[in-house]
Design a protein around this motif. Structure first.
Motif, PDB file in Angstrom:
ATOM      1  N   LYS A 107       0.821  -1.214   0.000  1.00  0.00           N
ATOM      2  CA  LYS A 107       0.000   0.000   0.000  1.00  0.00           C
ATOM      3  C   LYS A 107       0.857   1.267   0.000  1.00  0.00           C
ATOM      4  O   LYS A 107       0.514   2.288  -0.600  1.00  0.00           O
ATOM      5  N   ARG A 108       1.978   1.194   0.682  1.00  0.00           N
ATOM      6  CA  ARG A 108       2.885   2.346   0.802  1.00  0.00           C
ATOM      7  C   ARG A 108       3.355   2.875  -0.558  1.00  0.00           C
ATOM      8  O   ARG A 108       3.669   4.040  -0.710  1.00  0.00           O
ATOM      9  N   PHE A 109       3.390   1.976  -1.571  1.00  0.00           N
ATOM     10  CA  PHE A 109       3.923   2.382  -2.877  1.00  0.00           C
ATOM     11  C   PHE A 109       2.873   2.991  -3.797  1.00  0.00           C
ATOM     12  O   PHE A 109       3.209   3.509  -4.851  1.00  0.00           O
ATOM     13  N   THR A 110       1.610   2.946  -3.395  1.00  0.00           N
ATOM     14  CA  THR A 110       0.567   3.513  -4.266  1.00  0.00           C
ATOM     15  C   THR A 110       0.733   5.025  -4.388  1.00  0.00           C
ATOM     16  O   THR A 110       0.360   5.614  -5.393  1.00  0.00           O
ATOM     17  N   ARG A 111       1.311   5.666  -3.367  1.00  0.00           N
ATOM     18  CA  ARG A 111       1.502   7.125  -3.438  1.00  0.00           C
ATOM     19  C   ARG A 111       2.480   7.538  -4.542  1.00  0.00           C
ATOM     20  O   ARG A 111       2.523   8.679  -4.956  1.00  0.00           O
ATOM     21  N   PHE A 112       3.275   6.574  -5.004  1.00  0.00           N
ATOM     22  CA  PHE A 112       4.205   6.852  -6.110  1.00  0.00           C
ATOM     23  C   PHE A 112       3.628   6.411  -7.460  1.00  0.00           C
ATOM     24  O   PHE A 112       4.322   6.423  -8.463  1.00  0.00           O
ATOM     25  N   GLY A 113       2.376   6.000  -7.461  1.00  0.00           N
ATOM     26  CA  GLY A 113       1.738   5.610  -8.719  1.00  0.00           C
ATOM     27  C   GLY A 113       1.816   4.116  -9.025  1.00  0.00           C
ATOM     28  O   GLY A 113       1.431   3.695 -10.110  1.00  0.00           O
ATOM     29  N   PHE A 114       2.318   3.310  -8.056  1.00  0.00           N
ATOM     30  CA  PHE A 114       2.381   1.868  -8.292  1.00  0.00           C
ATOM     31  C   PHE A 114       1.014   1.225  -8.040  1.00  0.00           C
ATOM     32  O   PHE A 114       0.290   1.633  -7.126  1.00  0.00           O
ATOM     33  N   GLU A 115       0.707   0.230  -8.868  1.00  0.00           N
ATOM     34  CA  GLU A 115      -0.514  -0.563  -8.675  1.00  0.00           C
ATOM     35  C   GLU A 115      -0.130  -2.022  -8.559  1.00  0.00           C
ATOM     36  O   GLU A 115       0.789  -2.476  -9.247  1.00  0.00           O
ATOM     37  N   LYS A 116      -0.888  -2.729  -7.720  1.00  0.00           N
ATOM     38  CA  LYS A 116      -0.633  -4.146  -7.549  1.00  0.00           C
ATOM     39  C   LYS A 116      -1.061  -4.879  -8.824  1.00  0.00           C
ATOM     40  O   LYS A 116      -2.120  -4.589  -9.374  1.00  0.00           O
ATOM     41  N   ILE A 117      -0.223  -5.790  -9.304  1.00  0.00           N
ATOM     42  CA  ILE A 117      -0.575  -6.583 -10.478  1.00  0.00           C
ATOM     43  C   ILE A 117      -0.394  -8.065 -10.155  1.00  0.00           C
ATOM     44  O   ILE A 117       0.247  -8.421  -9.162  1.00  0.00           O
ATOM     45  N   ARG A 118      -0.948  -8.911 -11.036  1.00  0.00           N
ATOM     46  CA  ARG A 118      -0.722 -10.348 -10.862  1.00  0.00           C
ATOM     47  C   ARG A 118       0.692 -10.682 -11.333  1.00  0.00           C
ATOM     48  O   ARG A 118       1.208 -10.043 -12.264  1.00  0.00           O
ATOM     49  N   LEU A 119       1.273 -11.687 -10.739  1.00  0.00           N
ATOM     50  CA  LEU A 119       2.627 -12.094 -11.116  1.00  0.00           C
ATOM     51  C   LEU A 119       2.700 -12.410 -12.614  1.00  0.00           C
ATOM     52  O   LEU A 119       3.680 -12.096 -13.286  1.00  0.00           O
ATOM     53  N   SER A 120       1.633 -12.990 -13.149  1.00  0.00           N
ATOM     54  CA  SER A 120       1.626 -13.364 -14.570  1.00  0.00           C
ATOM     55  C   SER A 120       1.686 -12.136 -15.484  1.00  0.00           C
ATOM     56  O   SER A 120       2.014 -12.257 -16.656  1.00  0.00           O
ATOM     57  N   GLN A 121       1.381 -10.934 -14.963  1.00  0.00           N
ATOM     58  CA  GLN A 121       1.439  -9.714 -15.767  1.00  0.00           C
ATOM     59  C   GLN A 121       2.830  -9.073 -15.749  1.00  0.00           C
ATOM     60  O   GLN A 121       3.056  -8.074 -16.422  1.00  0.00           O
ATOM     61  N   ALA A 122       3.718  -9.616 -14.930  1.00  0.00           N
ATOM     62  CA  ALA A 122       5.056  -9.022 -14.782  1.00  0.00           C
ATOM     63  C   ALA A 122       6.002  -9.561 -15.861  1.00  0.00           C
ATOM     64  O   ALA A 122       5.828 -10.678 -16.349  1.00  0.00           O
ATOM     65  N   PRO A 123       7.017  -8.783 -16.245  1.00  0.00           N
ATOM     66  CA  PRO A 123       8.016  -9.269 -17.199  1.00  0.00           C
ATOM     67  C   PRO A 123       8.716 -10.533 -16.675  1.00  0.00           C
ATOM     68  O   PRO A 123       8.797 -10.741 -15.455  1.00  0.00           O
ATOM     69  N   GLY A 124       9.245 -11.338 -17.608  1.00  0.00           N
ATOM     70  CA  GLY A 124       9.853 -12.612 -17.235  1.00  0.00           C
ATOM     71  C   GLY A 124      10.955 -12.488 -16.191  1.00  0.00           C
ATOM     72  O   GLY A 124      11.030 -13.281 -15.253  1.00  0.00           O
ATOM     73  N   ALA A 125      11.802 -11.484 -16.327  1.00  0.00           N
ATOM     74  CA  ALA A 125      12.916 -11.323 -15.385  1.00  0.00           C
ATOM     75  C   ALA A 125      12.385 -11.062 -13.971  1.00  0.00           C
ATOM     76  O   ALA A 125      12.945 -11.536 -12.985  1.00  0.00           O
ATOM     77  N   LEU A 126      11.307 -10.291 -13.888  1.00  0.00           N
ATOM     78  CA  LEU A 126      10.695 -10.010 -12.576  1.00  0.00           C
ATOM     79  C   LEU A 126      10.130 -11.293 -11.962  1.00  0.00           C
ATOM     80  O   LEU A 126      10.252 -11.522 -10.757  1.00  0.00           O
TER      81      LEU A 126
END
Ligand SMILES: CC(C)(COP(=O)(O)OP(=O)(O)OC[C@H]1O[C@@H](n2cnc3c(N)ncnc32)[C@H](O)[C@@H]1OP(=O)(O)O)[C@@H](O)C(=O)NCCC(=O)NCCS
Length: 163
Positions: A107-126
């Protein structure tokens, strides 16, 4: 580049070669994933002639960029040091930035514009980084070094979603 709130006795600046050992020590002190710790991608927080915080945006081989290695020494926490380092790093970012964090911190990172995503939506390296972190946490717990954490993956899409 230096950033420091008006009345603060610390500042945030781009890291230099002399900061390399302090960066390693900070990351080791919190048992963060010790991957890609070259000083060039880091900012550091400096206070009283020492390094009290570090953070980076690392480049993955697939082109993805990840905010990570975020540490502030215990005596300098809750003064906005991490927030200033994150702000400094994100100021130059126009494309997507990802991060992997403990679920309770997401939640702390939403103030910087981050949104929670599913792992499957992340790039392969991530995704690989995520699983290595999970495996590392599980192995550590076998030796009572720390409990495995529930993790969250987050994405910030660039200028359009900046706070
Ligand atoms: C997570 C970590 C980097 C935070 O560092 P920090 O410098 O204490 O962070 P900040 O001061 O920017 O923010 C911490 C809190 O202090 C508050 N704060 C910020 N400036 C403040 C000020 N001047 N006065 C009082 N409180 C302040 C913030 O609002 C924030 O509150 P929140 O937790 O409700 O969001 C630090 O606790 C740490 O190193 N932890 C161990 C390693 C780790 O878990 N890293 C994260 C990996 S994702």
């Amino acid at each position: 580049m230096t950033i420091s709130p008006a009345d603060a006795n610390w500042l945030v600046r781009a890291a230099g070669p002399d900061d390399q050992s302090a960066i390693h020590a900070l990351v080791r002190s919190e048992r963060l994933f010790p991957y890609g710790l070259g000083w060039r991608t880091f900012v550091v927080a400096e206070a009283e002639g020492g390094i009290v915080g570090a953070a980076q945006i690392r480049n993955h081989h697939d082109g993805s960029r990840e905010l990570g290695s975020l540490v502030v020494t215990p005596g300098w926490r809750n003064r906005g040091v991490a927030e200033a380092m994150i702000g400094a790093l994100l100021a130059g970012e126009i494309g997507p930035v990802h991060l992997v964090t403990a679920a309770e911190r997401a939640k702390r990172f939403t103030r910087f514009g981050f949104e929670k995503i599913r792992l499957s939506q992340a790039p392969g390296a991530l995704r690989r980084h995520f699983w290595l972190g999970q495996i590392g946490g599980g192995l550590s717990s076998l030796f009572n070094l720390r409990r495995p954490r529930s993790m969250a993956v987050m994405r910030r899409d660039g200028e359009a979603s900046s706070p």
